[in-house]
Design an enzyme around this catalytic site. Sequence first.
Site, PDB file in Angstrom:
ATOM      1  N   HIS A 182       0.995  -1.289  -0.073  1.00  0.00           N
ATOM      2  CA  HIS A 182      -0.163  -0.075  -0.189  1.00  0.00           C
ATOM      3  C   HIS A 182       0.984   1.102   0.129  1.00  0.00           C
ATOM      4  O   HIS A 182       1.766   1.448   0.641  1.00  0.00           O
ATOM      5  CB  HIS A 182      -0.716   0.008   1.310  1.00  0.00           C
ATOM      6  CG  HIS A 182      -2.097  -0.743   0.941  1.00  0.00           C
ATOM      7  ND1 HIS A 182      -3.090  -0.838   1.763  1.00  0.00           N
ATOM      8  CD2 HIS A 182      -2.382  -1.575   0.164  1.00  0.00           C
ATOM      9  CE1 HIS A 182      -4.199  -1.633   1.640  1.00  0.00           C
ATOM     10  NE2 HIS A 182      -3.697  -2.413   0.410  1.00  0.00           N
ATOM     11  N   PRO A 235      -3.460   0.975  19.078  1.00  0.00           N
ATOM     12  CA  PRO A 235      -3.267   0.506  17.813  1.00  0.00           C
ATOM     13  C   PRO A 235      -3.471   1.496  16.761  1.00  0.00           C
ATOM     14  O   PRO A 235      -3.061   1.088  15.285  1.00  0.00           O
ATOM     15  CB  PRO A 235      -4.413  -0.500  17.692  1.00  0.00           C
ATOM     16  CG  PRO A 235      -5.295  -0.390  18.627  1.00  0.00           C
ATOM     17  CD  PRO A 235      -4.734   0.508  19.487  1.00  0.00           C
ATOM     18  N   TYR A 284      -8.991   5.512   7.589  1.00  0.00           N
ATOM     19  CA  TYR A 284      -9.253   5.814   8.823  1.00  0.00           C
ATOM     20  C   TYR A 284     -10.247   6.903   9.144  1.00  0.00           C
ATOM     21  O   TYR A 284      -9.913   7.867   8.298  1.00  0.00           O
ATOM     22  CB  TYR A 284      -7.743   6.286   9.384  1.00  0.00           C
ATOM     23  CG  TYR A 284      -6.832   5.364   9.701  1.00  0.00           C
ATOM     24  CD1 TYR A 284      -5.997   4.752   8.567  1.00  0.00           C
ATOM     25  CD2 TYR A 284      -6.607   5.006  11.102  1.00  0.00           C
ATOM     26  CE1 TYR A 284      -5.117   3.971   8.839  1.00  0.00           C
ATOM     27  CE2 TYR A 284      -5.487   3.824  11.131  1.00  0.00           C
ATOM     28  CZ  TYR A 284      -4.500   3.658  10.151  1.00  0.00           C
ATOM     29  OH  TYR A 284      -3.680   2.488  10.259  1.00  0.00           O
ATOM     30  N   TYR A 316       3.947   7.022   9.547  1.00  0.00           N
ATOM     31  CA  TYR A 316       3.318   5.930   9.459  1.00  0.00           C
ATOM     32  C   TYR A 316       4.274   4.889   8.870  1.00  0.00           C
ATOM     33  O   TYR A 316       3.951   3.464   8.962  1.00  0.00           O
ATOM     34  CB  TYR A 316       2.237   6.257   8.594  1.00  0.00           C
ATOM     35  CG  TYR A 316       0.854   5.132   8.315  1.00  0.00           C
ATOM     36  CD1 TYR A 316      -0.012   5.263   9.390  1.00  0.00           C
ATOM     37  CD2 TYR A 316       1.197   4.055   7.617  1.00  0.00           C
ATOM     38  CE1 TYR A 316      -0.878   4.156   9.396  1.00  0.00           C
ATOM     39  CE2 TYR A 316       0.339   3.089   7.744  1.00  0.00           C
ATOM     40  CZ  TYR A 316      -0.937   3.173   8.626  1.00  0.00           C
ATOM     41  OH  TYR A 316      -1.912   2.178   8.560  1.00  0.00           O
ATOM     42  N   LYS A 368       1.705   0.675  15.184  1.00  0.00           N
ATOM     43  CA  LYS A 368       3.086   0.507  15.526  1.00  0.00           C
ATOM     44  C   LYS A 368       3.563  -0.573  16.660  1.00  0.00           C
ATOM     45  O   LYS A 368       4.625  -1.116  16.553  1.00  0.00           O
ATOM     46  CB  LYS A 368       3.326   1.737  16.269  1.00  0.00           C
ATOM     47  CG  LYS A 368       3.249   3.013  15.314  1.00  0.00           C
ATOM     48  CD  LYS A 368       4.612   3.026  14.399  1.00  0.00           C
ATOM     49  CE  LYS A 368       4.476   3.830  13.015  1.00  0.00           C
ATOM     50  NZ  LYS A 368       4.159   2.914  11.904  1.00  0.00           N
TER      51      LYS A 368
HETATM   52  P1  FAD Z   1       3.048 -11.063  22.035  1.00  0.00           P
HETATM   53  O1  FAD Z   1       2.493 -11.165  20.784  1.00  0.00           O
HETATM   54  O2  FAD Z   1       2.099 -10.549  23.177  1.00  0.00           O
HETATM   55  O3  FAD Z   1       3.787 -12.313  22.393  1.00  0.00           O
HETATM   56  C1  FAD Z   1       4.154 -12.745  23.667  1.00  0.00           C
HETATM   57  C2  FAD Z   1       4.148 -14.353  23.854  1.00  0.00           C
HETATM   58  O4  FAD Z   1       4.692 -14.435  24.937  1.00  0.00           O
HETATM   59  C3  FAD Z   1       2.954 -14.809  23.649  1.00  0.00           C
HETATM   60  O5  FAD Z   1       3.045 -15.902  22.649  1.00  0.00           O
HETATM   61  C4  FAD Z   1       2.600 -15.274  25.174  1.00  0.00           C
HETATM   62  O6  FAD Z   1       1.804 -16.429  24.994  1.00  0.00           O
HETATM   63  C5  FAD Z   1       4.036 -15.585  25.816  1.00  0.00           C
HETATM   64  N1  FAD Z   1       3.843 -15.436  27.232  1.00  0.00           N
HETATM   65  C6  FAD Z   1       3.361 -14.894  27.808  1.00  0.00           C
HETATM   66  N2  FAD Z   1       3.745 -14.839  29.222  1.00  0.00           N
HETATM   67  C7  FAD Z   1       4.595 -15.757  29.307  1.00  0.00           C
HETATM   68  C8  FAD Z   1       5.318 -16.661  30.150  1.00  0.00           C
HETATM   69  N3  FAD Z   1       5.058 -16.314  31.276  1.00  0.00           N
HETATM   70  N4  FAD Z   1       6.057 -17.585  29.759  1.00  0.00           N
HETATM   71  C9  FAD Z   1       6.381 -18.033  28.636  1.00  0.00           C
HETATM   72  N5  FAD Z   1       5.810 -17.437  27.515  1.00  0.00           N
HETATM   73  C10 FAD Z   1       4.820 -16.461  28.096  1.00  0.00           C
HETATM   74  N6  FAD Z   1      -0.700  -3.899  17.004  1.00  0.00           N
HETATM   75  C11 FAD Z   1      -1.127  -3.150  15.914  1.00  0.00           C
HETATM   76  O7  FAD Z   1      -0.097  -2.660  15.215  1.00  0.00           O
HETATM   77  N7  FAD Z   1      -2.113  -3.413  15.269  1.00  0.00           N
HETATM   78  C12 FAD Z   1      -3.383  -4.052  15.575  1.00  0.00           C
HETATM   79  O8  FAD Z   1      -4.436  -4.297  15.117  1.00  0.00           O
HETATM   80  C13 FAD Z   1      -3.130  -4.652  17.064  1.00  0.00           C
HETATM   81  N8  FAD Z   1      -4.070  -5.429  17.553  1.00  0.00           N
HETATM   82  C14 FAD Z   1      -3.744  -6.051  18.765  1.00  0.00           C
HETATM   83  C15 FAD Z   1      -4.927  -6.899  19.363  1.00  0.00           C
HETATM   84  C16 FAD Z   1      -4.502  -7.296  20.606  1.00  0.00           C
HETATM   85  C17 FAD Z   1      -5.726  -8.266  21.351  1.00  0.00           C
HETATM   86  C18 FAD Z   1      -3.197  -7.173  21.333  1.00  0.00           C
HETATM   87  C19 FAD Z   1      -3.272  -7.791  22.642  1.00  0.00           C
HETATM   88  C20 FAD Z   1      -2.285  -6.650  20.472  1.00  0.00           C
HETATM   89  C21 FAD Z   1      -2.421  -6.056  19.426  1.00  0.00           C
HETATM   90  N9  FAD Z   1      -1.558  -5.391  18.660  1.00  0.00           N
HETATM   91  C22 FAD Z   1      -1.651  -4.742  17.518  1.00  0.00           C
HETATM   92  C23 FAD Z   1      -0.510  -5.272  19.301  1.00  0.00           C
HETATM   93  C24 FAD Z   1       0.815  -6.247  18.717  1.00  0.00           C
HETATM   94  O9  FAD Z   1      -0.087  -7.243  18.066  1.00  0.00           O
HETATM   95  C25 FAD Z   1       1.754  -6.556  19.528  1.00  0.00           C
HETATM   96  O10 FAD Z   1       2.579  -5.391  19.660  1.00  0.00           O
HETATM   97  C26 FAD Z   1       2.714  -7.732  19.183  1.00  0.00           C
HETATM   98  O11 FAD Z   1       1.857  -8.729  19.329  1.00  0.00           O
HETATM   99  C27 FAD Z   1       3.716  -7.739  20.362  1.00  0.00           C
HETATM  100  O12 FAD Z   1       4.435  -8.667  20.012  1.00  0.00           O
HETATM  101  P2  FAD Z   1       5.441  -9.527  21.192  1.00  0.00           P
HETATM  102  O13 FAD Z   1       6.087 -10.797  20.661  1.00  0.00           O
HETATM  103  O14 FAD Z   1       6.084  -8.549  21.675  1.00  0.00           O
HETATM  104  O15 FAD Z   1       3.975  -9.872  22.024  1.00  0.00           O
HETATM  105  C1  DHB Z   2      -4.704  -2.803  11.079  1.00  0.00           C
HETATM  106  C2  DHB Z   2      -4.652  -2.396  12.432  1.00  0.00           C
HETATM  107  C3  DHB Z   2      -4.402  -1.136  12.922  1.00  0.00           C
HETATM  108  O1  DHB Z   2      -3.968  -0.954  14.105  1.00  0.00           O
HETATM  109  C4  DHB Z   2      -4.071  -0.271  11.868  1.00  0.00           C
HETATM  110  O2  DHB Z   2      -3.768   0.924  12.457  1.00  0.00           O
HETATM  111  C5  DHB Z   2      -4.102  -0.518  10.931  1.00  0.00           C
HETATM  112  C6  DHB Z   2      -4.658  -1.928  10.296  1.00  0.00           C
HETATM  113  C7  DHB Z   2      -4.977  -4.068  10.938  1.00  0.00           C
HETATM  114  O3  DHB Z   2      -5.295  -5.083  11.588  1.00  0.00           O
HETATM  115  O4  DHB Z   2      -5.261  -4.373   9.640  1.00  0.00           O
END
Ligand code: FAD
Ligand code: DHB
Length: 394
Positions: A76, A295, A204, A387, A299
């Site tokens: 995009h 979100p 958006y 962005y 980021k």
């Molecule tokens: P996580 O993805 O949270 O992974 C952490 C991992 O550690 C998990 O697999 C978990 O099971 C594991 N874990 C936890 N505790 C323990 C433990 N005690 N021992 C061993 N393992 C453990 N970001 C966007 O940019 N756009 C979005 O639309 C968006 N939607 C989201 C929706 C939700 C519900 C959430 C929670 C987050 C969202 N985010 C979004 C944020 C984005 O998904 C996260 O920033 C990203 O997942 C970060 O990755 P991570 O690996 O740091 O953490």
């Molecule tokens: C999506 C999530 C976001 O937080 C965003 O700003 C744009 C797109 C998505 O899940 O596609």
Amino acid sequence: MTTTITTRVGIIGGGPAGLLLSHLLHRSGIDNVVLELRDLDYTVQRVRAGVLEHDAVELLTENGLGERLHTDGLRHGGIYLQFAGERHHIDFEALVGRHVWIYGQQEVVKDLIAAHDANGTPARYEITDARPVDIDTEHPRILFTQDGEEFELACDFVVGTDGFHGVSRLAIPEADRTTYEREYDFGWLGILAHAKPSSDELIYALHENGFALLSMRSPEISRLYLQVPPDENIDDWSDERIWDELDVRLGMPGWSLERGEIFDKSVTPMRSFVSAPMRHGSLFLAGDSAHIVPPTGAKGLNSAIADVALLRKGFVQHYAGDSSVLDSYSETQLSRSWQTQYFSTWMTRMLHTFSGPDATFDHQVQLGQLAQLVASDHAKAHLAEFYTGLPITR
Ligand code: FAD
Ligand code: DHB
């Protein structure tokens, strides 16, 4: 009896940050082990982010993770901002010469798991009770249980990529840790639907009823979000009510929203959170374990990728005799994280409706802000630059 395993880097959490760090370290010849609480299916099925920044895609591609991304991902070159009944295009390519990719976090995780399988380095799933110990020394360990057996992972470094609810951050003594936090009085109701995306790029939208976002996962799957109260009961939102409200907030004369079968829906509360420092002794934090953004700027995942890219560089240099990157990791990534917090807060405040006595005034200010933004190439370039992403050091 405790079984001892030895590695260089012990990684707690097998989400995108942990799996990517492990893959990058493996490619650099640095032995590591990932410990994940949940089972493999759960980690793959978690529906989350969808936008990958320019540099994040380059990093994944350079490291053998770009094949499906480049065939199934959607490139995009901009987004639309919609307000006051009008839709305006922000052309990233023209403004800053960069673009983003739409590729679900689930797909990134699937690609990482396939790479781990191919490398013969799968994460250890369904481990419980992970505890980093001796992190003030040069010989930290992670104690954990798997299948009823006690293990200790002896390593040089521990990296906590265990998300916001993980245990790693809490291993840093409370006196040595500062938490910055902010809750929003709304969340996002998100759906995935078998519906052709109704727009070529993301929309958006600020509407009096609240924010709405049109996104997508493929030419057949739409991803859409609605601003709702944070404790909203998903059962109060029938599929028809969701589509009707999306129609209201995203509707434009001569444009209609394609509907389809909704196959996933959830409500996510929104918060901003930073925990400083991101290093304590031989423990490092990366991704959501250290910082959460609302979100709106897409980021979260990209920041997690930026953290682990720098950590890889730091570990590679450390084992070559230079610890300077590791030593400045926390400072460098906290500065980056606050810049990302700024952008995410700015986007969130500009595009959501707020309650309270000043709500009507604030809504008009938002319309003024958006009108100035779409009229100014400088303002649009500011949005486009952020962005498409801050540089990722690798
Ligand atoms: P996580 O993805 O949270 O992974 C952490 C991992 O550690 C998990 O697999 C978990 O099971 C594991 N874990 C936890 N505790 C323990 C433990 N005690 N021992 C061993 N393992 C453990 N970001 C966007 O940019 N756009 C979005 O639309 C968006 N939607 C989201 C929706 C939700 C519900 C959430 C929670 C987050 C969202 N985010 C979004 C944020 C984005 O998904 C996260 O920033 C990203 O997942 C970060 O990755 P991570 O690996 O740091 O953490
Ligand atoms: C999506 C999530 C976001 O937080 C965003 O700003 C744009 C797109 C998505 O899940 O596609």
